[in-house]
Design a protein around this motif. Sequence first.
Motif, mmCIF file in Angstrom:
data_model
loop_
_atom_site.group_PDB
_atom_site.id
_atom_site.type_symbol
_atom_site.label_atom_id
_atom_site.label_comp_id
_atom_site.label_asym_id
_atom_site.label_seq_id
_atom_site.Cartn_x
_atom_site.Cartn_y
_atom_site.Cartn_z
ATOM 1 N N UNK A 161 0.779 -1.366 -0.045
ATOM 2 C CA UNK A 161 -0.133 0.044 0.129
ATOM 3 C C UNK A 161 0.663 1.299 0.165
ATOM 4 N N UNK A 162 2.013 1.250 0.761
ATOM 5 C CA UNK A 162 2.762 2.306 1.040
ATOM 6 C C UNK A 162 4.025 2.714 -0.048
ATOM 7 N N UNK A 163 4.205 1.380 -0.935
ATOM 8 C CA UNK A 163 5.124 1.559 -1.913
ATOM 9 C C UNK A 163 6.584 1.624 -1.583
ATOM 10 N N UNK A 336 -7.076 0.966 4.660
ATOM 11 C CA UNK A 336 -7.750 2.162 4.820
ATOM 12 C C UNK A 336 -7.011 3.628 5.224
ATOM 13 N N UNK A 337 -6.243 3.014 6.138
ATOM 14 C CA UNK A 337 -5.627 4.155 7.063
ATOM 15 C C UNK A 337 -4.265 4.681 6.581
ATOM 16 N N UNK A 338 -3.606 3.910 5.818
ATOM 17 C CA UNK A 338 -2.155 4.372 5.602
ATOM 18 C C UNK A 338 -2.304 5.300 4.311
ATOM 19 N N UNK A 351 9.780 8.964 8.683
ATOM 20 C CA UNK A 351 10.227 7.999 7.747
ATOM 21 C C UNK A 351 9.088 6.772 7.472
ATOM 22 N N UNK A 352 8.917 6.570 6.171
ATOM 23 C CA UNK A 352 7.667 5.643 5.795
ATOM 24 C C UNK A 352 7.777 4.268 6.448
ATOM 25 N N UNK A 353 8.907 3.752 6.688
ATOM 26 C CA UNK A 353 9.379 2.485 7.103
ATOM 27 C C UNK A 353 8.912 2.421 8.701
ATOM 28 N N UNK A 354 9.477 3.598 9.338
ATOM 29 C CA UNK A 354 9.175 3.991 10.772
ATOM 30 C C UNK A 354 7.624 4.209 11.030
#
Length: 424
Positions: A161-163, A336-338, A351-354
């Motif tokens: 979802x977040x790529x 839904x939330x991300x 950071x997207x990973x964090x």
Amino acid sequence: MEALLVITGILALLLLRVPIAFAILGPCLAYMLIGGQSTGLSLRTAAMEANSFPLLAVPLFILLGVVANHTGIADRLFGFARVLLGRTRGGLGYVNIGVSVGFSWISGAALADVAGMGKMMVPAMTKAGYPRRFSLGLTASTSLISPIMPPSIPAIIYASVAAVSTAALFAAAVVPALLTAGGLSLLVFLWARNKPHLAGEKAEKGELGRATLRALGPLGAPVILLGGILSGLFTPTEAASVGAAYVLVLALCYRKLNGRALWTIAVETVTTAASITVILAASGLLGWVLAREQVPQQVASFLLGVTDNATVLLILVALVLILIGTVLEPIAALVITVPVLLPVAVQLGADPVHFGVITIICLMIGLLTPPIGGVLFVLGSATRTPMHEVFRGTAPFLVPLVAVLLLLILFPDLVLFLPGLLNL
């Protein structure tokens, strides 16, 4: 207003115990029909959400965990941990945590973990004199290690979802999973320090060697899985297939695989994978509705009006996600939330990973809290215990879980250290 009506409709259907996928699909399809959108568009939107190469790893990791559950691998880990840790005061508490850590390298789902561990650990602990509530609470809490520690099914969904890189997310989750185990171990230590009667018997001569030999096969799975992924030898999807093949070979060597067992494994794998896929497809349609109504922009505007500090934002998001996790299945909640919350966090420097690790832990904590509390229901069913009794036992264990969560929010390097070290 239209988005609010859709969300209200979904919550109402969930309260009526309608299956999650259909509770999401119904209001979304009604929105599209009332808005004059075609059925073909809804089908394409839902199908596109599930049409992702990284998601191919999900059914394979499910297969890996199901095979491990049905072929006595958890029993071998239990025997090894009991010989190694059982003599200490509160030893079976540490065994419970140790088995969950070992099993988490194979199983990436909390519900599968708690179903297997509940039938094994709770009777063993209560027979040894541990209070039933404590046994239930610890078993429920340790099941959360599986979806945090790689290979984690929620991590694969988030990465899609977040790529972001699935390998980076897997590496980032190792330290948080170990900290979670450490936090629960500290609680066991404090609880058992004045209970000398809970120390187990000394292992017989040669027992440790025999238990180690029995556990060598299962302990090889994380070496293959994580070693292959983090070294770059396998993609997560390839690692899932190699891991599933490895566990199937182990089951054959242990003579635990026959026609009936294969049929049971196949049915459970297909059923679980299909339910996740339908939820993903339905959540994709909901994401389209929310995007059309500009809900992400409105949420972003609201949050940015509250704070411009990434740490404060993460604490607020954590509270929201834990609440969402109490009523919504984690896979649906992620999808839904991300897309709504991640852009805001990134805009403030997170950071997207964090953010992904924090999101997964929050939703997992939600599994331990009513009114839905999926882990509570599964453990209650497996041990024939009312849900309120399971929650009473689990409530004290929420303290170390929330403490670890706050530690990870305040010190992002605990999460990002390993991916940075491995250049992921």
